[in-house]
Every structure is written in structure tokens, then in C-alpha cells.
Design a protein around this motif. Structure first.
Motif, short mmCIF file in Angstrom:
data_model
loop_
_atom_site.label_atom_id
_atom_site.label_comp_id
_atom_site.label_asym_id
_atom_site.label_seq_id
_atom_site.Cartn_x
_atom_site.Cartn_y
_atom_site.Cartn_z
N LEU A 89 0.92 -1.29 0.13
CA LEU A 89 -0.01 0.10 0.05
C LEU A 89 0.88 1.45 -0.03
N SER A 90 0.30 2.33 -0.68
CA SER A 90 1.10 3.55 -0.59
C SER A 90 0.84 3.92 1.08
N VAL A 91 1.67 5.28 1.09
CA VAL A 91 1.57 5.86 2.69
C VAL A 91 0.11 6.34 2.64
N ALA A 92 -0.36 6.92 1.74
CA ALA A 92 -2.03 7.08 2.17
C ALA A 92 -2.72 5.89 2.25
N GLY A 93 -2.40 4.75 1.69
CA GLY A 93 -3.37 3.66 1.78
C GLY A 93 -3.00 3.03 3.04
N ASN A 94 -1.69 3.04 3.57
CA ASN A 94 -1.53 2.45 4.93
C ASN A 94 -2.36 3.38 5.81
N GLU A 128 3.79 15.30 1.40
CA GLU A 128 4.20 15.24 -0.17
C GLU A 128 4.56 13.60 -0.36
N LEU A 129 4.55 12.57 0.57
CA LEU A 129 4.85 11.24 0.61
C LEU A 129 3.45 10.66 0.28
N ALA A 130 2.27 11.09 0.19
CA ALA A 130 1.11 10.48 0.18
C ALA A 130 1.09 9.14 -0.83
N GLU A 131 1.93 9.45 -1.93
CA GLU A 131 1.87 8.29 -3.01
C GLU A 131 2.94 7.33 -2.91
N ALA A 132 3.97 7.65 -1.98
CA ALA A 132 5.30 6.88 -1.81
C ALA A 132 4.72 5.65 -1.23
N ARG A 133 5.72 4.42 -1.50
CA ARG A 133 5.65 3.13 -1.11
C ARG A 133 6.62 2.96 0.35
N PRO A 134 6.17 2.20 1.33
CA PRO A 134 6.97 2.04 2.52
C PRO A 134 8.45 1.84 2.13
N ALA A 135 8.80 1.09 1.20
CA ALA A 135 10.13 0.68 0.88
C ALA A 135 11.13 1.68 0.70
N THR A 136 10.46 3.11 0.26
CA THR A 136 11.17 4.10 -0.16
C THR A 136 11.45 5.17 0.85
N LEU A 137 11.13 4.88 2.04
CA LEU A 137 10.79 5.89 3.02
C LEU A 137 12.15 5.60 4.04
N SER A 138 12.44 6.82 4.53
CA SER A 138 13.54 6.66 5.57
C SER A 138 12.95 6.10 6.99
N GLY A 139 13.71 5.81 7.95
CA GLY A 139 13.24 5.46 8.97
C GLY A 139 12.41 6.40 9.80
N GLY A 140 12.98 7.71 9.90
CA GLY A 140 12.10 8.67 10.53
C GLY A 140 10.86 9.01 9.88
N GLN A 141 10.53 8.79 8.46
CA GLN A 141 9.33 9.06 7.66
C GLN A 141 8.74 7.76 7.91
#
Length: 350
Positions: A89-94, A128-141
Motif C-alpha cells: 500500500l502507499s503511504v496514504a493507503g496505510n 508530500e509522501l502520500a503516494e510513496a511506498r514504504p520501501a522508499t521511506l527513511s526510518g524517520g518518515q
């Protein structure tokens, strides 16, 4: 929301994981659970959240017993150490997930879900990360997204299980400062498990110290530091120096003559141990004092290594960097500025 933990116990086949643990959490309060491995911290958190069942005792929210309610009906937000974001799921989906799986009569419309997700992502500063996938996020994000997901359903209680454990030290500090500010802004009652005692003392309104399934003490960081319930609590919560001695006629006399005697509570006599933080000492030149072995800078302090005469016991103190640093080989008498006295069994002498 008032949370009451009433005599919670959990029996295992070989022993007791929790032993009549009880305390209350006031509305909007932030409580941290600390203790060594196996103390029962995460077990207690899981019982509060409905992910585990107690053998005895009750968890009450505003006077209502939660024991018969499954986790999904407790209206509790949970953030785990590994964040547990859904990779597909995307960030928004999560963030929207908890809203989408609500019973139909309680489920917001698609437009309401989109608005709620946008509001939360803005709140945790990752819009700004709404459509990003979890695998692309940093730990803080990832941490921020996990928190937004936990907040999506307007929980009455937030439970955090080692929420900063996977972050590097610099990000960890920034995130916990940000989280504390957000928690205060929302007025959200929060219970956190952490293995980092300094983190607990910095972020929480009160800290609960557990050991072997027992609650040893729960109080504000200031009270825990000034009046620890026993020697274990003081040792666990920070770096500690220990000097054995004896109490007689209202005076504690250390075994080493290099340590200055000091007033002790009247009416007590016998063997005792003085505990103190490494920076709560004062040095003065003395021919029979402890020998200075080494000094080196340590941030706002100088770390000074000393050896006691006679016993040869070595230890280190922290002296403010602005004070003159004694020379190697010099001998110093040691004054304990704010010592706490304990019996050999660790009971406080007050």
C-alpha cells in the motif's frame, strides 16, 4: 481519558511474568515503562492493548473494564518498533487502512477518508509522501507514517512499543522531541515502552520502573532522581558511583578516608552504601586523597579517572569543563554533594 491498571498479573508455566502491577494514567499524560529485559514492559503494553490476556487484574478506561473487549474494539492506537507498514500500500493507503476496515455503519465515506488522510499526513509533516511506498521511506518518515496510521481512527489511547529503536541516534532525538510536542498538542493519553532510560526521563511525564514483573516505582523523573525507591532504581536510571561505609550517630563514614563523611538520617546505624551520580562530587587537594590517574574531555565535562588509596578501587567522575582540571598524579579529597544512602540490601535510608 483516564486509564487504570489494576493489579495486573500474568502467570507462565514456570513463573510469573507480571505480579500485581497497578497504576493509573491521567488524561493527556505520557507514561514510559522502563526496566531490564524480561521486566514485563511489552507484556503489560500488550495486555492494555488487548493483544494478550492477563491471568488476574483489570484494565479500565474511564471506569469501564476492557477485559471482555477485543483489541479492535478498544479504540487504541498502537505503534510497533518495526512500524508494520503494509508494503503493498502507499503511504496514504496505510494511513487509510484503519478507516476502511471499520464496520460499515462507522466507516467514513471515500471523500471523508481522503480528507482525514490528508489532514494526518500534514499533521505528521509528510504530506508530500502520500503516494510513496514504504520501501522508499527513511526510518524517520516510516515512524511518522506509522503514527499517522495509529491516529487515523481518533484513538482514546496511544501505545508505543520501542517506537524509536530502529532509528539512528540523531533522527531518534529529533523524532522523540517532535512526538512529544505532537502528543501534548493533541492531549493524547500515551503509554510507551522503551529500553532507553534517558529517553524515558526526557520525554515522559512519569516513568514506571519494572523488574521481574514487579512495579518498583512510578513517578516524575525529578522524584525518581531525588528519591529512588531502592538502589536498583537509582542504578538503572543512570550512571552511578558507589562507596561503602557505615552509619553511626547520624554520620556516614566511608570505608576510604579519601571520601569525606557526611550527615546521615538519625536513628539508623550499621553498614550502608552511598550512591551518587558521577557529576555530583567536588574535589579538593589532600595529601591522603584519591590519586588522579587520567583526564580527558567529555563534552561539557572532563572525565577524571581516580584510584582510592589502600583499596586500589578505580572509578571515574565528571567535572564541569569550566573548572580547573587536576594534574595527573595529584591527590584529591572527594566530597559527595547529593548522596543517597542505602542498606546493603538496597533499601533506602531516609
Amino acid at each position: 481519558m483516564n486509564l487504570e491498571i489494576d493489579s495486573i498479573s500474568l502467570d507462565y508455566g514456570a513463573g510469573r511474568g507480571l505480579d500485581a502491577v497497578g497504576f493509573t494514567v491521567a488524561p493527556g499524560e505520557f507514561v514510559a515503562l522502563v526496566g531490564p529485559s524480561g521486566a514485563g514492559k511489552t507484556t503489560l503494553l500488550r495486555i492494555i492493548g488487548g493483544l494478550a490476556r492477563a491471568s488476574a487484574g483489570h484494565v479500565r478506561r474511564d471506569g469501564v473494564d476492557l477485559g471482555s473487549l477485543p483489541a479492535r474494539r478498544r479504540n487504541i492506537g498502537f505503534v510497533f518498533q518495526d512500524y508494520a507498514l503494509f508494503p503493498h500500500l502507499s503511504v496514504a493507503g496505510n494511513v487509510a487502512f484503519g478507516l476502511k476496515v471499520r464496520p460499515r455503519r462507522l466507516r467514513p465515506s471515500r471523500a471523508e477518508r481522503r480528507a482525514r488522510v490528508a489532514e494526518l499526513l500534514a499533521l505528521v509533516q509528510v504530506a508530500e509522501l502520500a503516494e510513496a511506498r514504504p520501501a522508499t521511506l527513511s526510518g524517520g518518515q516510516s515512524q511518522r507514517v506509522a503514527l499517522a496510521r495509529a491516529l487515523a481512527t481518533d484513538p482514546s489511547l496511544l501505545l508505543l512499543d520501542e517506537p524509536f529503536g530502529a532509528l539512528d541516534p540523531l533522527v531518534r532525538r529529533d523524532i522523540r522531541v517532535w512526538l512529544r510536542a505532537l502528543q501534548q498538542r493533541l492531549g493524547l493519553t500515551t503509554v510507551m515502552v522503551t529500553h532507553d532510560r534517558q529517553e524515558a526521563m526526557e520525554i515522559a511525564d512519569r516513568v514506571a520502573v519494572l523488574r521481574g514483573g514487579k512495579l518498583l516505582q512510578i513517578d516524575t523523573p525529578a522524584v525518581l532522581e531525588a528519591a529512588p525507591a531502592d538502589a536498583f532504581v537509582m542504578r538503572f536510571l543512570g550512571e552511578t558511583l558507589e562507596f561503602p561505609g557505615r552509619v553511626e550517630a547520624g554520620v556516614f563514614t566511608p570505608v576510604s578516608s579519601a571520601i569525606a563523611p557526611f550527615a546521615a538520617p538519625p536513628g539508623r546505624a550499621g553498614e550502608a552504601v552511598a550512591l551518587i551520580r558521577p557529576w555530583q562530587v567536588r574535589l579538593s587537594p589532600a595529601p591522603d586523597g584519591a590519586q588522579i590517574d587520567e583526564t580527558h574531555p567529555a563534552g561539557a565535562f572532563h572525565r577524571i579517572s581516580l584510584t582510592l588509596p589502600g583499596t586500589g578501587a578505580a572509578f571515574e567522575i565528571l567535572s564541569p569543563a569550566e573548572l580547573p582540571t587536576p594534574a595527573r598524579g595529584q591527590r584529591m579529597r572527594i566530597e559527595l554533594l547529593t548522596p543517597r544512602l542505602f542498606t546493603p540490601k538496597g533499601e533506602p535510608i531516609r
